[in-house]
Design an enzyme around this catalytic site. Structure first.
Site, PDB file in Angstrom:
ATOM      1  N   LYS A 177       0.859  -1.197   0.000  1.00 40.03           N
ATOM      2  CA  LYS A 177       0.000   0.000   0.000  1.00 40.03           C
ATOM      3  C   LYS A 177       0.885   1.234   0.000  1.00 40.03           C
ATOM      4  CE  LYS A 177      -1.891   2.823   2.850  1.00 40.03           C
ATOM      5  NZ  LYS A 177      -1.825   4.104   2.070  1.00 40.03           N
ATOM      6  N   CYS A 286      13.773  10.278   7.482  1.00 39.47           N
ATOM      7  CA  CYS A 286      13.688   9.747   8.842  1.00 39.47           C
ATOM      8  C   CYS A 286      15.027   9.860   9.548  1.00 39.47           C
ATOM      9  CB  CYS A 286      13.184   8.318   8.823  1.00 39.47           C
ATOM     10  SG  CYS A 286      13.955   7.330   7.564  1.00 39.47           S
ATOM     11  N   GLU A 386      10.412  15.397  16.069  1.00 44.89           N
ATOM     12  CA  GLU A 386      10.772  15.400  14.658  1.00 44.89           C
ATOM     13  C   GLU A 386      10.012  16.509  13.934  1.00 44.89           C
ATOM     14  OE1 GLU A 386       9.511  11.834  12.499  1.00 44.89           O
ATOM     15  OE2 GLU A 386      11.538  11.699  11.690  1.00 44.89           O
TER      16      GLU A 386
END
Ligand code: NAD
Length: 485
Positions: A177, A286, A386
């Site tokens: 997905k 990331c 983050e």
């Protein structure tokens, strides 16, 4: 080549199909305009995709293949993609926003995963365990079966490629997905699978909303293994779903990674690390270098160097206006950009100094100026959470122990770096830093070959490298009682 097809379909059970949940408009982050529409899967589509993968698993066509032949198919997929890299990079650039040169690098990186994992299909071996006279014992590494892979929008091709290539090389059928924000470029995985003659049902690629198609896939009773990259909150939801169906999952959930810069570091070369570490992909990485932890003796010079670098970057939609030099592209969406702007404002209110940037760029797309913050202290939200944007925070340290304490002082632990000419100091840092990858004197040193994954809230399990192959296999032990001959 400027435009792309107006409508893109999902790939389920060997066919390109419309979506049960209708269509979604895909925006070009570089212009803010609608680029095209993509079919949107609903839970029933997900069910069909998992059923097709299950049929493929039950036929045993992948596991019965000699691994070296299965690996060759995986490698062929990479070669097929590489031959179309210009076209694929063009689509990626338009839907994700990254400059064309970055998009080309991502396509090359995606192809490398097919090369790397395809070449290792025949090396996934068990072992023989001595049990003394009367027994013969060996282990066999078998694929889990149906591998569900939920993909983010920041590196849609590389992240999907690493799980598809490793999953197929070990004999799993993959149900992928993609992110609803970047679904188009992944169509090429499906085309590659068809072109090289991958068995039917071995790969499904579709998009759908996270809460609908994503949740349906993560919670599907016939999925045997899950791989996810994205936010902590979504990772927690997926891990909870995996717990209910008792299947293993791998979570890669981002970080707040620090580079410790000592007084003897090569500061000129460190600018290149900052360039790559926080301004590539507009900082939506990331493993971004989002905190610079600078020794007090080089702190001011570093702030000057980094802000000089940030100011030198041109920001713009690379594909429409290649004359820009396309230094840095937009963020993925207005929502992500506005969230980053708000985090910078909050940092300022907390006492941080905005050296440069911090505002929306005066352009139609979702651009944020390359941003540098100084006077950041470890407890500030900007040093803990983050941003997922082109925002670097500079913090100060006095001694080695304090540097490690600051670097380790968040809930995350994806990567960390240390910059020094002193080998002993670098080695001590490598031992003390709590992160899945440690870079010494080069941010992002390593590659497809080196295991990657987090400590703490950065997740668990490893992607990349040989370790990742083990995500996709389970151990069967065979113990044979020998008759007396
Ligand atoms: P997200 O985690 O919600 O989305 C990632 C993928 O998960 C998408 O394919 C999405 O459709 C799917 N998803 C969403 N909800 C789901 C659910 N309940 N069940 C199953 N699948 C689901 O990320 P986002 O909302 O696009 O971004 C938010 C933040 O996540 C960013 O600001 C950033 O901090 C972080 N992020 C990290 C990475 C990374 O590489 N670690 C990548 C993307 C986003």
């Amino acid at each position: 080549m400027t435009g792309i097809a107006a409508f893109w379909q999902n790939y389920i059970d060997g066919a390109f199909v419309d979506g049960g949940a209708g269509r979604i408009a895909v925006e070009n982050p570089g212009t803010g305009e609608v680029l095209c529409e993509h079919a949107l899967a609903d839970a029933a589509d997900v069910g069909r995709a998992v059923a097709a993968a299950r049929t493929c698993v039950q036929s045993a066509v992948l596991v019965d293949m000699r691994p070296i032949d299965r690996g060759r198919l995986v490698q062929d997929m990479g070669r097929w993609l590489a031959a179309r890299s210009e076209e694929i990079a063009h689509v990626l650039c338009l839907e994700q926003g990254k400059p064309l040169w970055e998009a080309k690098a991502e396509v090359a990186g995606a192809c490398r995963y097919f090369e790397y994992y395809g070449s290792q299909a025949s090396t996934v071996e068990g072992r023989s365990i001595p049990l003394g006279k009367g027994y013969f014992d060996f282990t066999h590494l078998e694929p889990y079966g149906v591998s569900a892979q939920i993909i983010p929008w920041n590196f849609p091709l590389e992240v999907a490629a690493r799980s598809i290539a490793a999953g197929l090389a070990t004999g799993n059928a993959c149900v992928v997905k993609t992110s609803e924000m970047t679904p188009c470029s992944s169509r090429y995985f499906a085309l590659a699978a068809e072109a090289v003659g991958l068995p039917g049902g071995a790969l499904q690629v579709f998009t759908g909303l996270g809460a609908e198609a994503g949740a349906a896939l993560a919670g599907h009773a016939d999925v045997n293994q899950i791989v996810f990259t994205g936010s902590v909150a979504t990772g927690q939801a997926i891990a909870a779903a995996a717990a209910r169906t008792v299947v293993p999952c791998v979570l890669e959930l981002g970080g707040k990674s620090a580079a410790i810069v000592h007084s003897d570091a090569d500061l000129a070369s460190f600018e290149t690390d900052v360039r790559k570490g926080i301004y590539v992909n507009a900082g939506q990485i990331c493993s971004a270098l989002s905190r610079v932890v600078a020794h007090e003796s080089v702190h001011d010079e570093l702030v000057d160097r980094i802000s000089g670098l940030a100011k030198s970057l041109s920001v713009g939609p690379g594909i429409e206006r290649p004359e820009f030099g396309a230094n840095m592209g937009p963020m993925i969406s207005a929502r992500q950009r506005d969230r980053a702007v708000a985090m910078v404002s909050r940092a300022e209110a907390d006492g941080a100094r905005v050296i440069t940037g911090g505002h929306k760029a005066n352009l139609p797309g979702f651009f944020l100026e390359p941003t540098v913050l100084a006077d950041v202290t470890p407890e500030m939200t900007i040093a803990q959470e983050e941003v997922f944007g082109p925002v670097v925070s500079v913090l100060k340290f006095a001694d080695e122990a304090e540097a490690i304490r600051i670097a380790n002082g968040t809930a995350y632990g994806l990567v960390a770096g240390v910059f020094t000419r002193d080998l002993d100091r670098a080695t001590r840092a490598a031992r003390g830093l709590r992160a899945g990858q440690i870079f010494v004197n080069e941010w992002f040193a390593g590659g497809v070959e080196t295991p990657f994954g987090g400590y703490g809230k950065s997740g668990y399990g490893r992607e990349k490298g040989r370790e990742a192959l083990m995500n996709y296999v389970q151990t069967k032990n065979v113990a044979i009682r020998l008759g007396s001959g």
